[in-house]
Design a protein around this motif. Structure first.
Motif, mmCIF file in Angstrom:
data_model
loop_
_atom_site.group_PDB
_atom_site.id
_atom_site.type_symbol
_atom_site.label_atom_id
_atom_site.label_comp_id
_atom_site.label_asym_id
_atom_site.label_seq_id
_atom_site.Cartn_x
_atom_site.Cartn_y
_atom_site.Cartn_z
ATOM 1 N N ARG A 246 0.828 -1.209 0.000
ATOM 2 C CA ARG A 246 0.000 0.000 0.000
ATOM 3 C C ARG A 246 0.862 1.259 0.000
ATOM 4 O O ARG A 246 0.573 2.233 -0.705
ATOM 5 C CB ARG A 246 -0.944 -0.010 1.203
ATOM 6 N N VAL A 247 1.927 1.242 0.811
ATOM 7 C CA VAL A 247 2.807 2.413 0.862
ATOM 8 C C VAL A 247 3.513 2.618 -0.481
ATOM 9 O O VAL A 247 3.599 3.741 -0.996
ATOM 10 C CB VAL A 247 3.842 2.261 2.001
ATOM 11 N N VAL A 248 4.016 1.525 -1.060
ATOM 12 C CA VAL A 248 4.721 1.622 -2.341
ATOM 13 C C VAL A 248 3.758 2.065 -3.447
ATOM 14 O O VAL A 248 4.092 2.917 -4.284
ATOM 15 C CB VAL A 248 5.386 0.282 -2.683
ATOM 16 N N ALA A 249 2.549 1.504 -3.444
ATOM 17 C CA ALA A 249 1.570 1.895 -4.463
ATOM 18 C C ALA A 249 1.243 3.383 -4.356
ATOM 19 O O ALA A 249 1.087 4.068 -5.381
ATOM 20 C CB ALA A 249 0.305 1.056 -4.320
ATOM 21 N N GLY A 250 1.168 3.883 -3.127
ATOM 22 C CA GLY A 250 0.926 5.318 -2.956
ATOM 23 C C GLY A 250 2.050 6.153 -3.518
ATOM 24 O O GLY A 250 1.815 7.185 -4.152
ATOM 25 N N ALA A 251 3.296 5.695 -3.302
ATOM 26 C CA ALA A 251 4.446 6.425 -3.846
ATOM 27 C C ALA A 251 4.460 6.374 -5.372
ATOM 28 O O ALA A 251 4.780 7.371 -6.034
ATOM 29 C CB ALA A 251 5.739 5.842 -3.281
ATOM 30 N N LEU A 252 4.099 5.237 -5.939
ATOM 31 C CA LEU A 252 4.110 5.095 -7.395
ATOM 32 C C LEU A 252 3.020 5.933 -8.055
ATOM 33 O O LEU A 252 3.172 6.369 -9.199
ATOM 34 C CB LEU A 252 3.942 3.629 -7.788
ATOM 35 N N SER A 253 1.917 6.131 -7.343
ATOM 36 C CA SER A 253 0.807 6.892 -7.916
ATOM 37 C C SER A 253 1.035 8.396 -7.856
ATOM 38 O O SER A 253 0.233 9.177 -8.400
ATOM 39 C CB SER A 253 -0.496 6.546 -7.195
ATOM 40 N N GLY A 254 2.106 8.815 -7.160
ATOM 41 C CA GLY A 254 2.429 10.229 -7.094
ATOM 42 C C GLY A 254 1.642 11.017 -6.077
ATOM 43 O O GLY A 254 1.648 12.252 -6.102
ATOM 44 N N GLY A 255 0.977 10.299 -5.164
ATOM 45 C CA GLY A 255 0.211 10.998 -4.145
ATOM 46 C C GLY A 255 1.123 11.627 -3.109
ATOM 47 O O GLY A 255 2.334 11.376 -3.074
ATOM 48 N N PRO A 256 0.572 12.468 -2.250
ATOM 49 C CA PRO A 256 1.386 13.120 -1.212
ATOM 50 C C PRO A 256 1.910 12.079 -0.231
ATOM 51 O O PRO A 256 1.235 11.083 0.064
ATOM 52 C CB PRO A 256 0.401 14.080 -0.539
ATOM 53 N N PRO A 257 3.124 12.265 0.301
ATOM 54 C CA PRO A 257 3.679 11.299 1.241
ATOM 55 C C PRO A 257 2.845 11.232 2.514
ATOM 56 O O PRO A 257 2.304 12.242 2.978
ATOM 57 C CB PRO A 257 5.091 11.831 1.514
ATOM 58 N N ASP A 258 2.740 10.031 3.053
ATOM 59 C CA ASP A 258 1.989 9.795 4.280
ATOM 60 C C ASP A 258 2.952 9.905 5.455
ATOM 61 O O ASP A 258 3.882 9.105 5.578
ATOM 62 C CB ASP A 258 1.350 8.403 4.234
ATOM 63 N N SER A 259 2.753 10.879 6.314
ATOM 64 C CA SER A 259 3.685 11.124 7.417
ATOM 65 C C SER A 259 3.756 9.969 8.396
ATOM 66 O O SER A 259 4.728 9.840 9.148
ATOM 67 C CB SER A 259 3.283 12.405 8.156
ATOM 68 N N ARG A 260 2.755 9.089 8.401
ATOM 69 C CA ARG A 260 2.772 7.955 9.327
ATOM 70 C C ARG A 260 3.930 7.005 9.046
ATOM 71 O O ARG A 260 4.346 6.264 9.931
ATOM 72 C CB ARG A 260 1.453 7.185 9.241
ATOM 73 N N TRP A 261 4.442 7.023 7.823
ATOM 74 C CA TRP A 261 5.488 6.075 7.443
ATOM 75 C C TRP A 261 6.872 6.716 7.419
ATOM 76 O O TRP A 261 7.833 6.092 6.984
ATOM 77 C CB TRP A 261 5.164 5.482 6.062
ATOM 78 N N ALA A 262 6.987 7.953 7.888
ATOM 79 C CA ALA A 262 8.269 8.661 7.825
ATOM 80 C C ALA A 262 9.369 7.922 8.582
ATOM 81 O O ALA A 262 10.543 7.946 8.182
ATOM 82 C CB ALA A 262 8.104 10.078 8.360
ATOM 83 N N ALA A 263 9.024 7.254 9.679
ATOM 84 C CA ALA A 263 10.032 6.555 10.478
ATOM 85 C C ALA A 263 10.671 5.404 9.715
ATOM 86 O O ALA A 263 11.765 4.942 10.072
ATOM 87 C CB ALA A 263 9.403 6.033 11.769
ATOM 88 N N PHE A 264 10.009 4.925 8.667
ATOM 89 C CA PHE A 264 10.531 3.800 7.891
ATOM 90 C C PHE A 264 11.225 4.258 6.611
ATOM 91 O O PHE A 264 11.668 3.429 5.821
ATOM 92 C CB PHE A 264 9.389 2.837 7.540
ATOM 93 N N GLY A 265 11.318 5.566 6.398
ATOM 94 C CA GLY A 265 11.854 6.084 5.152
ATOM 95 C C GLY A 265 13.370 6.091 5.092
ATOM 96 O O GLY A 265 14.065 5.842 6.089
ATOM 97 N N PRO A 266 13.940 6.391 3.923
ATOM 98 C CA PRO A 266 15.390 6.329 3.717
ATOM 99 C C PRO A 266 16.155 7.504 4.309
ATOM 100 O O PRO A 266 17.383 7.442 4.412
ATOM 101 C CB PRO A 266 15.520 6.320 2.197
ATOM 102 N N ALA A 267 15.473 8.573 4.723
ATOM 103 C CA ALA A 267 16.193 9.743 5.231
ATOM 104 C C ALA A 267 16.988 9.428 6.492
ATOM 105 O O ALA A 267 17.907 10.183 6.842
ATOM 106 C CB ALA A 267 15.209 10.880 5.504
ATOM 107 N N ARG A 268 16.659 8.334 7.167
ATOM 108 C CA ARG A 268 17.410 7.988 8.374
ATOM 109 C C ARG A 268 18.778 7.394 8.065
ATOM 110 O O ARG A 268 19.560 7.123 8.976
ATOM 111 C CB ARG A 268 16.607 7.018 9.234
ATOM 112 N N PHE A 269 19.073 7.190 6.792
ATOM 113 C CA PHE A 269 20.391 6.706 6.361
ATOM 114 C C PHE A 269 21.001 7.714 5.396
ATOM 115 O O PHE A 269 20.921 7.549 4.180
ATOM 116 C CB PHE A 269 20.271 5.332 5.695
ATOM 117 N N PRO A 270 21.608 8.797 5.918
ATOM 118 C CA PRO A 270 22.140 9.850 5.035
ATOM 119 C C PRO A 270 23.347 9.367 4.230
ATOM 120 O O PRO A 270 23.984 8.390 4.573
ATOM 121 C CB PRO A 270 22.526 10.949 6.019
#
Length: 270
Positions: A246-270
């Motif tokens: 569901r998260v990946v499909a949302g990213a592929l569809s170009g919708g706005p990022p869901d802040s609930r999943w920010a903790a799992f995102g790549p920004a934590r690995f600079p």
């Protein structure tokens, strides 16, 4: 121990799950085959299980039927980039596949793909398992206890009990060893004495993609347009597959990022 189990029961109830605390003979009213020394436990009546070996080919058949081009035995060596955007992937044979979006879902091997905009501190965690052949089903559902978990499964050749799993930081080694398998069998027999002496059907090992913080890596890369991550799920790849999709499909569809999943995102690995 009982304290940890009660704590787990509390937070699961707070999340709306159906959880029952069992003690004494109540444990064996749910699973009669459990050893008598197990005097307490949690019962999750809505807990379900799936066989990954049957799920994977079913998913492949479904996506093929939807018109997806599935290529097996093809190794991706590198991302192909143009400035700050993905344009495709390069294969190990030197050929390229053009794509506006690439989903990185290569499991324990994800960090070894060249061209990523950041280093992924993924490491493979080896898990050994075995299955035991049964004359009849022994358990009604999954049982987890000290040193092992037990998953009853039906096979064309008869009922099985799958016993897992070790946790080994052993690189990309997928060999099994007798000592580890014997340890799993002993733990299984301590949980369910009726498993003693049951013939082994199979033993195997797999690799789980683990990140240092124990969380999966899901979502679009903020620095490279067109790159979406779906990796690092460690022991929970199948369990987290629906929400990851569901998260990946949302990213592929170009919708706005869901802040609930920010903790799992790549920004934590600079």
């Amino acid at each position: 121990d009982a304290h940890d189990l009660r704590a787990r029961a509390r937070w699961q109830r707070e999340e709306g799950h159906d959880v029952a605390w069992l003690e004494g003979a109540g444990v064996r009213t749910v699973e009669a085959a459990l050893a008598p020394e197990w005097g307490a436990g949690l019962h999750l009546p809505d807990h379900a299980r799936v066989d990954p070996r049957r799920l994977a080919p079913a998913l492949e058949a479904a996506v093929r039927a939807s018109g997806v081009d599935v290529r097996t035995g093809v190794e991706v060596r590198s991302l192909v980039r143009s400035e700050d955007a993905v344009t495709g992937v390069e294969l190990a044979d030197g050929k390229s596949i053009e794509a506006d979006t690439v989903v990185l879902a290569a499991g324990a091997w994800s960090g070894g793909i060249s061209g990523l905009p950041r280093r992924l501190p993924l490491r493979p965690i080896k898990g050994q398992m075995l299955s035991l052949a049964l004359d009849r089903p022994i358990l009604g559902g999954l049982v987890a206890g000290p040193g092992a978990y037990l998953i009853p499964r039906e096979d064309p050749d008869g009922p099985l009990m799958v016993v897992g799993a070790t946790m080994e930081d052993a690189g990309f080694d997928t060999a099994t060893d007798g000592s580890s398998i014997d340890g799993l069998r002993s733990a299984a027999e301590a949980l369910v004495p009726a498993l003693a002496g049951r013939p082994e059907r199979e033993r195997w090992a797999g690799l789980r993609p683990a990140l240092p913080d124990g969380l999966p890596l899901i979502g679009p890369d903020p620095e490279l347009d067109g790159l979406v991550y779906a990796t690092g799920h460690h022991r929970n790849g199948i369990l987290l597959a629906p929400v990851t999709a569901r998260v990946v499909a949302g990213a592929l569809s170009g919708g706005p990022p869901d802040s609930r999943w920010a903790a799992f995102g790549p920004a934590r690995f600079p």
